[in-house]
Enzyme design. Structure first.
Site, short mmCIF file in Angstrom:
data_model
loop_
_atom_site.label_atom_id
_atom_site.label_comp_id
_atom_site.label_asym_id
_atom_site.label_seq_id
_atom_site.Cartn_x
_atom_site.Cartn_y
_atom_site.Cartn_z
N GLY A 6 75.60 57.18 58.64
CA GLY A 6 76.70 57.93 58.02
C GLY A 6 76.80 59.32 58.59
N LYS A 7 75.65 59.95 58.75
CA LYS A 7 75.58 61.28 59.34
C LYS A 7 76.13 61.25 60.77
CE LYS A 7 71.49 63.72 58.64
NZ LYS A 7 70.14 64.22 58.98
N GLU A 18 59.06 63.33 59.99
CA GLU A 18 59.73 64.47 59.35
C GLU A 18 58.68 65.31 58.64
OE1 GLU A 18 63.57 63.69 57.90
OE2 GLU A 18 63.51 65.29 56.40
N ASN A 67 70.29 58.01 60.40
CA ASN A 67 71.30 57.95 59.34
C ASN A 67 72.68 57.72 59.97
OD1 ASN A 67 73.26 58.73 57.39
ND2 ASN A 67 71.70 59.87 56.27
N ASP A 122 68.89 68.42 59.99
CA ASP A 122 68.19 68.17 58.74
C ASP A 122 69.06 68.70 57.62
OD1 ASP A 122 65.80 67.07 57.53
OD2 ASP A 122 65.55 69.08 56.71
P1 ITT Z 1 67.63 61.70 59.79
O1 ITT Z 1 67.09 60.52 60.53
O2 ITT Z 1 68.76 62.37 60.50
O3 ITT Z 1 66.56 62.69 59.35
P2 ITT Z 1 67.96 61.29 56.90
O4 ITT Z 1 68.83 60.34 56.13
O5 ITT Z 1 66.49 61.31 56.64
O6 ITT Z 1 68.29 61.07 58.46
P3 ITT Z 1 68.14 64.09 56.04
O7 ITT Z 1 66.66 64.21 55.89
O8 ITT Z 1 68.85 65.15 56.82
O9 ITT Z 1 68.59 62.72 56.71
O10 ITT Z 1 68.87 63.99 54.65
C1 ITT Z 1 68.18 64.06 53.42
C2 ITT Z 1 68.90 63.24 52.38
O11 ITT Z 1 70.12 63.87 52.06
C3 ITT Z 1 69.21 61.81 52.84
O12 ITT Z 1 68.95 60.92 51.77
C4 ITT Z 1 70.69 61.85 53.15
O13 ITT Z 1 71.31 60.61 52.87
C5 ITT Z 1 71.19 62.94 52.20
N1 ITT Z 1 72.34 63.60 52.78
C6 ITT Z 1 72.39 64.34 53.92
N2 ITT Z 1 73.65 64.71 54.20
C7 ITT Z 1 74.42 64.17 53.23
C8 ITT Z 1 75.80 64.14 52.98
O14 ITT Z 1 76.67 64.70 53.80
N3 ITT Z 1 76.24 63.49 51.89
C9 ITT Z 1 75.38 62.89 51.05
N4 ITT Z 1 74.07 62.84 51.22
C10 ITT Z 1 73.58 63.47 52.31
#
Ligand code: ITT
Length: 202
Positions: free
Chosen positions: A17-18, A47, A15, A81
Protein backbone atom coordinates in the site's frame (compact mmCIF):
# COMPACT_ATOMS: atom_id res chain seq x y z
CA UNK A 1 26.40 17.28 -4.06
CA UNK A 2 24.42 14.35 -5.31
CA UNK A 3 24.65 12.53 -8.60
CA UNK A 4 22.49 13.78 -11.46
CA UNK A 5 18.81 12.87 -11.48
CA UNK A 6 18.40 9.07 -11.51
CA UNK A 7 16.37 7.04 -14.03
CA UNK A 8 14.59 5.38 -11.14
CA UNK A 9 14.50 5.20 -7.35
CA UNK A 10 14.41 1.72 -5.83
CA UNK A 11 12.09 1.64 -2.80
CA UNK A 12 12.69 -1.02 -0.16
CA UNK A 13 9.43 -1.79 1.61
CA UNK A 14 7.34 -4.82 2.46
CA UNK A 15 4.20 -2.70 2.45
CA UNK A 16 2.47 -2.76 -0.96
CA UNK A 17 0.00 0.00 0.00
CA UNK A 18 2.85 2.31 0.90
CA UNK A 19 4.63 1.54 -2.35
CA UNK A 20 1.53 2.15 -4.49
CA UNK A 21 0.82 5.51 -2.89
CA UNK A 22 4.43 6.66 -3.19
CA UNK A 23 4.93 5.43 -6.75
CA UNK A 24 1.67 6.96 -8.02
CA UNK A 25 2.52 10.31 -6.48
CA UNK A 26 6.10 10.34 -7.77
CA UNK A 27 4.96 9.32 -11.26
CA UNK A 28 3.01 12.60 -11.39
CA UNK A 29 6.33 14.35 -10.79
CA UNK A 30 8.08 12.35 -13.51
CA UNK A 31 10.04 10.18 -11.08
CA UNK A 32 9.87 6.40 -11.45
CA UNK A 33 9.77 4.33 -8.23
CA UNK A 34 10.35 0.59 -8.40
CA UNK A 35 10.24 -2.03 -5.66
CA UNK A 36 13.80 -2.99 -4.76
CA UNK A 37 12.56 -6.50 -3.92
CA UNK A 38 11.62 -7.01 -7.60
CA UNK A 39 15.34 -6.67 -8.42
CA UNK A 40 17.00 -7.92 -5.22
CA UNK A 41 14.58 -10.14 -3.31
CA UNK A 42 17.34 -11.44 -1.03
CA UNK A 43 17.81 -8.13 0.82
CA UNK A 44 16.62 -8.41 4.44
CA UNK A 45 16.18 -5.57 6.90
CA UNK A 46 15.66 -5.72 10.65
CA UNK A 47 13.56 -2.80 11.88
CA UNK A 48 15.37 -1.39 14.94
CA UNK A 49 13.24 -0.38 17.95
CA UNK A 50 14.21 3.30 18.12
CA UNK A 51 12.08 6.26 19.20
CA UNK A 52 12.67 8.51 16.20
CA UNK A 53 11.25 7.61 12.79
CA UNK A 54 14.22 9.27 11.11
CA UNK A 55 16.71 7.09 12.97
CA UNK A 56 14.73 3.98 12.05
CA UNK A 57 14.58 5.00 8.38
CA UNK A 58 18.31 5.79 8.21
CA UNK A 59 19.16 2.50 9.94
CA UNK A 60 16.99 0.55 7.48
CA UNK A 61 18.55 2.41 4.54
CA UNK A 62 22.10 1.67 5.71
CA UNK A 63 21.24 -2.02 6.06
CA UNK A 64 19.86 -2.05 2.51
CA UNK A 65 22.81 -0.17 0.99
CA UNK A 66 25.22 -2.51 2.80
CA UNK A 67 23.63 -5.51 1.06
CA UNK A 68 23.42 -4.06 -2.45
CA UNK A 69 25.18 -6.19 -5.00
CA UNK A 70 26.94 -4.98 -8.13
CA UNK A 71 24.76 -3.37 -10.76
CA UNK A 72 23.02 -0.75 -8.63
CA UNK A 73 25.64 2.01 -8.98
CA UNK A 74 23.34 4.27 -10.99
CA UNK A 75 20.36 3.79 -8.69
CA UNK A 76 19.06 5.79 -5.80
CA UNK A 77 17.63 3.78 -2.90
CA UNK A 78 14.79 4.83 -0.63
CA UNK A 79 13.12 3.57 2.54
CA UNK A 80 10.37 5.08 4.65
CA UNK A 81 9.39 4.63 8.27
CA UNK A 82 5.95 5.75 9.34
CA UNK A 83 3.65 5.50 12.33
CA UNK A 84 0.59 6.77 14.14
CA UNK A 85 0.95 8.83 17.33
CA UNK A 86 -2.07 9.31 19.60
CA UNK A 87 -1.92 12.18 22.12
CA UNK A 88 -4.17 10.54 24.73
CA UNK A 89 -1.85 7.49 24.68
CA UNK A 90 1.32 9.63 25.00
CA UNK A 91 2.29 9.05 21.38
CA UNK A 92 1.52 5.30 21.34
CA UNK A 93 1.78 3.27 19.10
CA UNK A 94 4.44 5.56 17.52
CA UNK A 95 7.54 3.48 16.77
CA UNK A 96 5.57 0.34 17.69
CA UNK A 97 2.94 0.99 14.98
CA UNK A 98 3.92 -2.03 12.88
CA UNK A 99 3.92 -4.42 15.85
CA UNK A 100 0.67 -3.01 17.23
CA UNK A 101 -0.96 -3.28 13.81
CA UNK A 102 -0.08 -6.97 13.56
CA UNK A 103 -1.15 -7.74 17.16
CA UNK A 104 -4.14 -5.74 18.49
CA UNK A 105 -4.70 -3.96 15.16
CA UNK A 106 -6.86 -0.88 14.53
CA UNK A 107 -9.74 -2.48 16.47
CA UNK A 108 -7.48 -2.77 19.53
CA UNK A 109 -6.63 0.94 19.23
CA UNK A 110 -10.36 1.75 19.08
CA UNK A 111 -10.86 -0.23 22.32
CA UNK A 112 -8.05 1.72 24.03
CA UNK A 113 -9.75 4.93 22.88
CA UNK A 114 -13.30 3.90 23.86
CA UNK A 115 -15.10 6.78 25.61
CA UNK A 116 -12.07 9.09 25.25
CA UNK A 117 -13.07 12.60 24.20
CA UNK A 118 -9.74 14.06 23.21
CA UNK A 119 -8.84 12.02 20.12
CA UNK A 120 -6.05 14.07 18.51
CA UNK A 121 -3.47 12.02 16.63
CA UNK A 122 -0.97 12.35 13.81
CA UNK A 123 0.74 10.23 11.23
CA UNK A 124 4.46 10.78 10.77
CA UNK A 125 6.65 9.58 7.93
CA UNK A 126 10.39 9.77 7.55
CA UNK A 127 12.04 9.01 4.22
CA UNK A 128 15.72 8.15 3.95
CA UNK A 129 17.21 8.34 0.47
CA UNK A 130 20.63 7.19 -0.74
CA UNK A 131 21.88 9.06 -3.82
CA UNK A 132 24.96 6.90 -4.29
CA UNK A 133 27.04 9.28 -2.20
CA UNK A 134 25.10 10.34 0.84
CA UNK A 135 21.89 9.96 2.82
CA UNK A 136 19.08 12.54 2.64
CA UNK A 137 16.18 12.64 5.14
CA UNK A 138 12.70 14.07 4.63
CA UNK A 139 9.86 14.22 7.15
CA UNK A 140 6.13 14.58 6.69
CA UNK A 141 3.19 14.64 9.07
CA UNK A 142 -0.57 14.70 8.98
CA UNK A 143 -2.71 15.91 11.90
CA UNK A 144 -6.13 14.45 12.62
CA UNK A 145 -8.23 12.47 15.08
CA UNK A 146 -9.01 8.83 15.80
CA UNK A 147 -12.44 7.91 14.50
CA UNK A 148 -14.92 6.40 17.01
CA UNK A 149 -15.22 3.38 14.68
CA UNK A 150 -13.50 1.91 11.64
CA UNK A 151 -15.01 3.36 8.45
CA UNK A 152 -14.20 2.84 4.76
CA UNK A 153 -12.64 0.18 2.60
CA UNK A 154 -9.70 1.84 0.82
CA UNK A 155 -6.07 2.27 1.79
CA UNK A 156 -4.23 0.13 4.31
CA UNK A 157 -3.00 -0.05 7.90
CA UNK A 158 -4.68 2.42 10.23
CA UNK A 159 -6.48 4.27 7.41
CA UNK A 160 -10.01 3.14 8.53
CA UNK A 161 -9.59 4.77 11.97
CA UNK A 162 -7.78 8.01 11.04
CA UNK A 163 -9.67 11.21 10.14
CA UNK A 164 -7.31 13.89 8.79
CA UNK A 165 -8.01 17.53 9.60
CA UNK A 166 -9.72 19.27 6.68
CA UNK A 167 -11.21 16.11 5.18
CA UNK A 168 -14.85 16.75 6.15
CA UNK A 169 -14.78 14.15 8.91
CA UNK A 170 -13.99 11.23 6.61
CA UNK A 171 -11.34 8.63 7.35
CA UNK A 172 -8.46 8.02 4.93
CA UNK A 173 -10.21 4.76 4.03
CA UNK A 174 -13.20 6.71 2.72
CA UNK A 175 -11.00 8.70 0.32
CA UNK A 176 -9.63 7.96 -3.11
CA UNK A 177 -5.86 7.60 -3.08
CA UNK A 178 -5.22 11.03 -4.62
CA UNK A 179 -7.38 12.70 -1.99
CA UNK A 180 -5.52 10.89 0.80
CA UNK A 181 -2.30 12.15 -0.80
CA UNK A 182 -3.51 15.74 -0.61
CA UNK A 183 -3.25 15.38 3.21
CA UNK A 184 -0.97 12.50 4.02
CA UNK A 185 2.31 12.35 5.93
CA UNK A 186 3.81 10.26 3.10
CA UNK A 187 2.82 12.75 0.40
CA UNK A 188 4.16 15.64 2.49
CA UNK A 189 7.53 13.96 2.88
CA UNK A 190 7.65 12.99 -0.82
CA UNK A 191 6.72 16.52 -1.91
CA UNK A 192 9.56 17.94 0.16
CA UNK A 193 11.92 15.34 -1.32
CA UNK A 194 10.86 16.21 -4.87
CA UNK A 195 11.10 19.95 -4.27
CA UNK A 196 14.50 19.65 -2.63
CA UNK A 197 16.14 17.27 -5.07
CA UNK A 198 14.31 17.15 -8.37
CA UNK A 199 12.54 20.37 -9.27
CA UNK A 200 14.69 22.54 -11.54
CA UNK A 201 15.98 25.57 -9.70
CA UNK A 202 15.06 28.99 -11.12
P1 ITT B 1 8.10 -1.28 5.70
O1 ITT B 1 8.52 -2.59 5.11
O2 ITT B 1 8.17 -0.16 4.72
O3 ITT B 1 8.80 -0.95 7.01
P2 ITT B 1 5.70 -1.40 7.38
O4 ITT B 1 4.28 -1.78 7.07
O5 ITT B 1 6.40 -2.11 8.49
O6 ITT B 1 6.52 -1.47 6.01
P3 ITT B 1 6.00 1.14 8.82
O7 ITT B 1 6.84 0.51 9.89
O8 ITT B 1 6.52 2.39 8.19
O9 ITT B 1 5.71 0.16 7.61
O10 ITT B 1 4.54 1.45 9.31
C1 ITT B 1 4.11 1.20 10.63
C2 ITT B 1 2.64 0.87 10.63
O11 ITT B 1 1.91 2.03 10.31
C3 ITT B 1 2.26 -0.22 9.64
O12 ITT B 1 1.33 -1.10 10.25
C4 ITT B 1 1.60 0.53 8.51
O13 ITT B 1 0.58 -0.22 7.90
C5 ITT B 1 1.02 1.76 9.24
N1 ITT B 1 0.98 2.89 8.33
C6 ITT B 1 2.03 3.52 7.75
N2 ITT B 1 1.61 4.46 6.88
C7 ITT B 1 0.25 4.40 6.90
C8 ITT B 1 -0.76 5.07 6.20
O14 ITT B 1 -0.49 5.97 5.28
N3 ITT B 1 -2.03 4.75 6.48
C9 ITT B 1 -2.33 3.82 7.40
N4 ITT B 1 -1.44 3.12 8.09
C10 ITT B 1 -0.14 3.40 7.84
Amino acid sequence: MHKSEPDRILFHTGNKGKFLEASNLMRLKGIKLQLLSDHSPEIQVIEPQLDAFQEVAVSKLKQVVGQLGDGFDADWIMVEDAGLLIDHLDGFPGPYSSYVFSTIGPEGILKLMQGVESREARFMASIALWDGDRVHSFEGKCEGIISPKAVGVRGFGYDPIFIPNGGNGRTFSEMQEDEKSSFSHRANALNIMAETLFLPSI
